[in-house]
Structure formats: C-alpha cells, structure tokens
Write an enzyme that holds these catalytic residues in place. Structure first.
Site, PDB file in Angstrom:
ATOM      1  N   LYS A  29       0.168 -42.596 -38.370  1.00 29.13           N
ATOM      2  CA  LYS A  29       0.819 -41.344 -38.237  1.00 29.13           C
ATOM      3  C   LYS A  29       1.390 -40.156 -37.324  1.00 29.13           C
ATOM      4  O   LYS A  29       2.106 -40.154 -36.672  1.00 29.13           O
ATOM      5  CB  LYS A  29       1.266 -40.579 -39.810  1.00 29.13           C
ATOM      6  CG  LYS A  29       1.717 -41.517 -41.105  1.00 29.13           C
ATOM      7  CD  LYS A  29       1.422 -41.010 -42.556  1.00 29.13           C
ATOM      8  CE  LYS A  29       1.675 -41.583 -43.467  1.00 29.13           C
ATOM      9  NZ  LYS A  29       0.925 -41.206 -44.913  1.00 29.13           N
TER      10      LYS A  29
ATOM     11  N   GLY B 261       4.932 -41.095 -52.003  1.00 31.43           N
ATOM     12  CA  GLY B 261       5.246 -41.631 -53.959  1.00 31.43           C
ATOM     13  C   GLY B 261       6.859 -42.188 -53.782  1.00 31.43           C
ATOM     14  O   GLY B 261       7.342 -42.089 -52.817  1.00 31.43           O
TER      15      GLY B 261
ATOM     16  N   LYS C 268       5.417 -47.467 -41.168  1.00 28.25           N
ATOM     17  CA  LYS C 268       4.710 -46.963 -39.946  1.00 28.25           C
ATOM     18  C   LYS C 268       4.382 -47.545 -39.098  1.00 28.25           C
ATOM     19  O   LYS C 268       3.710 -47.606 -37.998  1.00 28.25           O
ATOM     20  CB  LYS C 268       3.575 -45.803 -40.152  1.00 28.25           C
ATOM     21  CG  LYS C 268       2.523 -46.447 -41.423  1.00 28.25           C
ATOM     22  CD  LYS C 268       1.909 -45.424 -42.419  1.00 28.25           C
ATOM     23  CE  LYS C 268       1.967 -46.080 -43.562  1.00 28.25           C
ATOM     24  NZ  LYS C 268       2.158 -45.386 -45.060  1.00 28.25           N
TER      25      LYS C 268
HETATM   26  N1  LIG Z   1       4.602 -46.190 -51.379  1.00 25.26           N
HETATM   27  C1  LIG Z   1       4.758 -45.163 -50.646  1.00 25.26           C
HETATM   28  O1  LIG Z   1       4.304 -44.064 -51.426  1.00 25.26           O
HETATM   29  C2  LIG Z   1       4.689 -44.924 -49.276  1.00 25.26           C
HETATM   30  C3  LIG Z   1       5.039 -44.145 -48.162  1.00 25.26           C
HETATM   31  C4  LIG Z   1       5.790 -43.684 -46.947  1.00 25.26           C
HETATM   32  C5  LIG Z   1       5.742 -45.012 -46.636  1.00 25.26           C
HETATM   33  N2  LIG Z   1       5.623 -46.073 -47.495  1.00 25.26           N
HETATM   34  C6  LIG Z   1       5.542 -47.220 -46.863  1.00 25.26           C
HETATM   35  O2  LIG Z   1       6.876 -48.408 -47.076  1.00 25.26           O
HETATM   36  C7  LIG Z   1       6.541 -50.119 -46.940  1.00 25.26           C
HETATM   37  C8  LIG Z   1       6.849 -50.354 -48.536  1.00 25.26           C
HETATM   38  O3  LIG Z   1       6.151 -49.550 -49.377  1.00 25.26           O
HETATM   39  P1  LIG Z   1       6.521 -49.543 -50.651  1.00 25.26           P
HETATM   40  O4  LIG Z   1       5.274 -48.560 -51.552  1.00 25.26           O
HETATM   41  O5  LIG Z   1       7.333 -49.711 -51.328  1.00 25.26           O
HETATM   42  O6  LIG Z   1       5.588 -51.321 -51.000  1.00 25.26           O
HETATM   43  P2  LIG Z   1       5.631 -52.914 -52.211  1.00 25.26           P
HETATM   44  O7  LIG Z   1       5.988 -51.481 -53.137  1.00 25.26           O
HETATM   45  O8  LIG Z   1       4.937 -53.337 -51.773  1.00 25.26           O
HETATM   46  O9  LIG Z   1       7.373 -52.823 -51.623  1.00 25.26           O
HETATM   47  C9  LIG Z   1       7.420 -53.894 -50.626  1.00 25.26           C
HETATM   48  C10 LIG Z   1       8.693 -54.646 -51.548  1.00 25.26           C
HETATM   49  O10 LIG Z   1       9.326 -55.728 -50.094  1.00 25.26           O
HETATM   50  C11 LIG Z   1       8.658 -57.480 -50.502  1.00 25.26           C
HETATM   51  N3  LIG Z   1       8.600 -58.297 -49.322  1.00 25.26           N
HETATM   52  C12 LIG Z   1       7.021 -58.549 -49.046  1.00 25.26           C
HETATM   53  N4  LIG Z   1       7.671 -59.115 -48.031  1.00 25.26           N
HETATM   54  C13 LIG Z   1       8.453 -59.564 -48.328  1.00 25.26           C
HETATM   55  C14 LIG Z   1       9.582 -60.709 -47.543  1.00 25.26           C
HETATM   56  N5  LIG Z   1       9.009 -61.578 -46.626  1.00 25.26           N
HETATM   57  N6  LIG Z   1      11.044 -60.606 -47.608  1.00 25.26           N
HETATM   58  C15 LIG Z   1      11.040 -59.960 -48.811  1.00 25.26           C
HETATM   59  N7  LIG Z   1      10.801 -59.148 -48.985  1.00 25.26           N
HETATM   60  C16 LIG Z   1       9.549 -59.446 -48.943  1.00 25.26           C
HETATM   61  C17 LIG Z   1       7.748 -56.704 -51.297  1.00 25.26           C
HETATM   62  O11 LIG Z   1       7.712 -58.216 -52.571  1.00 25.26           O
HETATM   63  P3  LIG Z   1       6.413 -59.032 -53.348  1.00 25.26           P
HETATM   64  O12 LIG Z   1       5.601 -57.190 -54.407  1.00 25.26           O
HETATM   65  O13 LIG Z   1       6.127 -59.591 -53.585  1.00 25.26           O
HETATM   66  O14 LIG Z   1       4.923 -58.635 -52.045  1.00 25.26           O
HETATM   67  C18 LIG Z   1       8.081 -56.158 -52.177  1.00 25.26           C
HETATM   68  O15 LIG Z   1       8.983 -55.851 -53.252  1.00 25.26           O
HETATM   69  C19 LIG Z   1       5.223 -49.994 -46.124  1.00 25.26           C
HETATM   70  O16 LIG Z   1       5.694 -49.900 -45.450  1.00 25.26           O
HETATM   71  C20 LIG Z   1       4.830 -48.675 -47.117  1.00 25.26           C
HETATM   72  O17 LIG Z   1       3.482 -48.031 -45.969  1.00 25.26           O
HETATM   73  C21 LIG Z   1       5.046 -46.652 -48.597  1.00 25.26           C
END
Ligand SMILES: NC(=O)c1ccc[n+]([C@@H]2O[C@H](COP(=O)([O-])OP(=O)(O)OC[C@H]3O[C@@H](n4cnc5c(N)ncnc54)[C@H](OP(=O)(O)O)[C@@H]3O)[C@@H](O)[C@H]2O)c1
Length: 338
Positions: free
Chosen positions: A193, A288, A94
């Site tokens: 959002k 989630g 977002k």
């Molecule tokens: N979690 C939710 O429920 C949810 C819901 C709606 C939207 N979102 C959105 O979805 C996105 C991801 O969320 P998430 O919860 O999946 O986060 P996350 O678990 O931290 O996943 C992000 C991944 O991207 C990797 N990453 C970060 N910087 C990078 C780079 N420069 N090059 C390559 N890989 C990189 C991270 O590695 P490292 O861990 O080593 O940093 C991690 O594996 C965010 O924008 C979030 O706002 C999440």
C-alpha cells in the site's frame, strides 16, 4: 442503465453487489443513471454465475468490470483482456496494482477506458482519489500511514495488556486476521500500500519488493510499556519521505501529539504532508466488506460517468525507481520515532 460485471464474488465482490442494490437511489442521483450487475464471474458453481471471462468481455453491453478476485492470476489476464476490449476495470487488488498497475494503466489509455483502484489502499478511505484530484498541484513531502487494520488491532490490544500471540488469536477469532497472517504481521500488506501511495505522489514507480519491511512480530509487551512511559504508542507505519526518496515499513514510536497516535483497533489513518496544504489526515475503515466495496463502487461511478474516455489514475508512464532507501534507525534504538 449501465451494465457492469463483478469478477470474484467473495467478500468484496458480494459487497459491491450489496452497495449497488442498497444505494440505488443515491447512485442514480450522482450518476444520472442506474448501475446493473449483468454478470458475476466466480470459480465456484453458483447459480447465475458465469465461469468464462469471454462471455463478459464479448458482451458490448458491459461497460465496467470490478476485479475483486485478488492475486495475480487470472486477475491480470482478465483485466488485460477487459481493457483491450475498451471496458474499464475497477480493482481492489493491491497485489496486481503493485505488480502490473503501470502496464494496465497504459493499456487503459490506449483503449479509451480506465483502470482505477481506490479500494486497493485504505479500504473505504477515499485517499487515492483525493491525492489524484486535490493534491495534483502539491509537492508531497511525506506520507505516513497505518495501513493494516489487523496489525493495528493487535497493537491496540497489546497496549491493553495482551501479548502478541493472544492478540493475534483474538484478531483471527473475530475474522480480522487471515488464518495465515504472515502478509499482515510481517508488514508486506502495508508495503504494497505505501508503495502504491509513494508512486502516486512521487512520479516514480516504487515497487513493493524494493520496500524495506519490518513487521510487528518482534514487538514485545515491554516495548509497548516503555513507549507508553514516554507518552508514545507503537504503530506499524508505512512511510514515504520525498527528500530522501525513502519508503519503508516498520513499527514506529508515535508521539501523542500526532493524529496517528489515536488511530486504534482496526482503523486506518494516513497522514499526507503537502508543501502548501500542510498535514492532511485520512481516517476510516481500511478493510471490510462494505467499506471496501463502497470504494470500488465510487470508481465504477467515475468510470460510468466518463465512458469512452480515460480517467487519469496517477500511474501514467511511471519509470521504476532504481533503488529505495530506508531511513536509518537512531543508534542503539529498536524503533524509529515518527
Ligand atoms: N477483505 C477485505 O477487507 C479487503 C480490503 C481491501 C482490499 N481487498 C482485496 O480485495 C480482493 C478480494 O478480497 P476478498 O476478501 O473479497 O477475497 P475473497 O473473499 O477470497 O474473494 C475472492 C473471490 O474470487 C474468487 N476467485 C478466486 N480465483 C478465481 C478465479 N480464478 N476465477 C474466478 N473467481 C475466482 C474466489 O473464489 P474461491 O473462494 O472459491 O477461491 C472468491 O469468491 C483481494 O485483492 C484483497 O486484497 C480486500
């Protein structure tokens, strides 16, 4: 077979791979083809994972990319690069949609591919697609949404008797809240959002920075009891009003007669009011791994069905609004009433 790549193999990125693996038959049925994850890019050194975006964008087999890294950089640079190569991008980010969505939408159009971001608002709830496809002919007068599961969980638990600090601690222990919960409890996540939703229905670009934003940190146990005594619940809402062109985020008193009153725990609820359709209520898991990944995969399927064409994303050529109003609070009252 349609080859895709996943950028960022965290919570949501790994969820995308899981949805594709577990629901192969359903995907084949709706798409008429299989999805295959050809590349995963992550910053970590995991076997089979690549670290160089150029390997992905220079592979003509790759038709769709999922951007599930989060943050502005390198997500912006990678998305830009992919779209310039005619590869569609499906994002759950977002922050990026709010900051660069209009620009990325234009690049996608220029290169006959698509930039879709269903998962960026409301997690697994298909609210953006419905607004794009089923509400295009409506004049949307209002959107009111419980858009942050962490805040809703905390407020639900406060209603059950916990104070703010204990409710937040429990949300963190259960993995609903980040260790640094500021973006959630101060309302910034909700602001991003509601700014995206307002942009899609108003034909103007509302930016998160323009949104008046009050979180839930000042909501007390007494406030919750007072609300209950009046037959209301306190909910953190993002609200867009077309008539006044206002967008704001604040704790609201929600009367029991509203469908949003019964949206509890980590669930999200979004009420959209159209001039013909009246109130439509969306309800579901706003975050989630699998619900959010499911929304990303729905975008991937749409992109895969329309290869070589651009899908309208709702951000086409939106001009920024000059300023954003916030509705006035009733005199002497701590909260607005929905
Ligand atoms: N979690 C939710 O429920 C949810 C819901 C709606 C939207 N979102 C959105 O979805 C996105 C991801 O969320 P998430 O919860 O999946 O986060 P996350 O678990 O931290 O996943 C992000 C991944 O991207 C990797 N990453 C970060 N910087 C990078 C780079 N420069 N090059 C390559 N890989 C990189 C991270 O590695 P490292 O861990 O080593 O940093 C991690 O594996 C965010 O924008 C979030 O706002 C999440």
């Amino acid at each position: 077979m349609i080859n895709i790549a996943i950028l960022g193999f965290g919570n949501i990125g790994s969820g995308v791979a899981e949805v594709i693996e577990k629901n192969q038959a359903e995907i084949k049925n709706v798409l008429g083809d299989n999805l295959h994850v050809k590349y995963i890019l992550d910053i970590r050194d995991i076997p089979g994972v690549v670290n160089d975006i150029n390997i992905i964008v220079n592979d003509p087999d790759v038709k769709v990319i999922c951007e599930t890294m989060g943050g502005k950089e390198p997500a912006y640079t990678y998305t830009h690069l992919a779209l310039e190569h005619g590869i569609s991008v499906c994002s759950s980010n977002k922050e990026l949609v709010d900051a660069y969505g209009v620009e990325l939408s234009a690049i996608a159009r220029e290169h006959n591919c698509s930039y879709l971001f269903e998962a960026s608002v409301g997690g697994g709830i298909p609210v953006l697609r419905t607004i794009r496809e089923a509400f295009g002919h409506e004049k949307v007068s209002r959107i009111a949404g419980i858009l942050n599961g962490t805040c809703n969980y905390i407020l639900t638990n406060m209603k059950a008797g916990k104070d703010f600090a204990d409710a937040l601690k429990e949300a963190q222990e259960k993995g609903f809240a980040e260790r640094n919960p500021a973006a959630d409890v101060e309302g910034h996540d909700t602001a991003r959002k509601i700014a995206i939703l307002a942009s899609l229905v108003s034909g103007k670009k509302f930016s998160y920075e323009q949104v008046s934003c009050e979180g839930i940190t000042n909501v007390t146990q007494q406030d919750i009891k007072d609300a209950e005594a009046q037959g209301m619940s306190i909910k953190l809402l993002g609200v867009y009003e077309a008539e006044t062109q206002s967008v704001n985020v604040a704790p609201y008193l929600v009367p029991a007669s509203s469908p949003l009153y019964g949206v509890n725990d980590v669930f999200n609820g979004i009420m959209v009011t159209g001039n013909m359709v009246d109130n439509v209520m969306f309800y579901g898991r706003g975050a989630g791994k699998l619900p959010t990944a499911s929304a990303v995969v729905s975008d991937v399927i749409e992109c895969a069905k329309t290869l070589g064409r651009n899908v309208k994303d709702g951000l086409e050529d939106l001009e920024p609004v000059a300023s954003v109003n916030a509705p006035a609070k009733p005199d002497g009252q701590k909260f607005r009433v929905l």
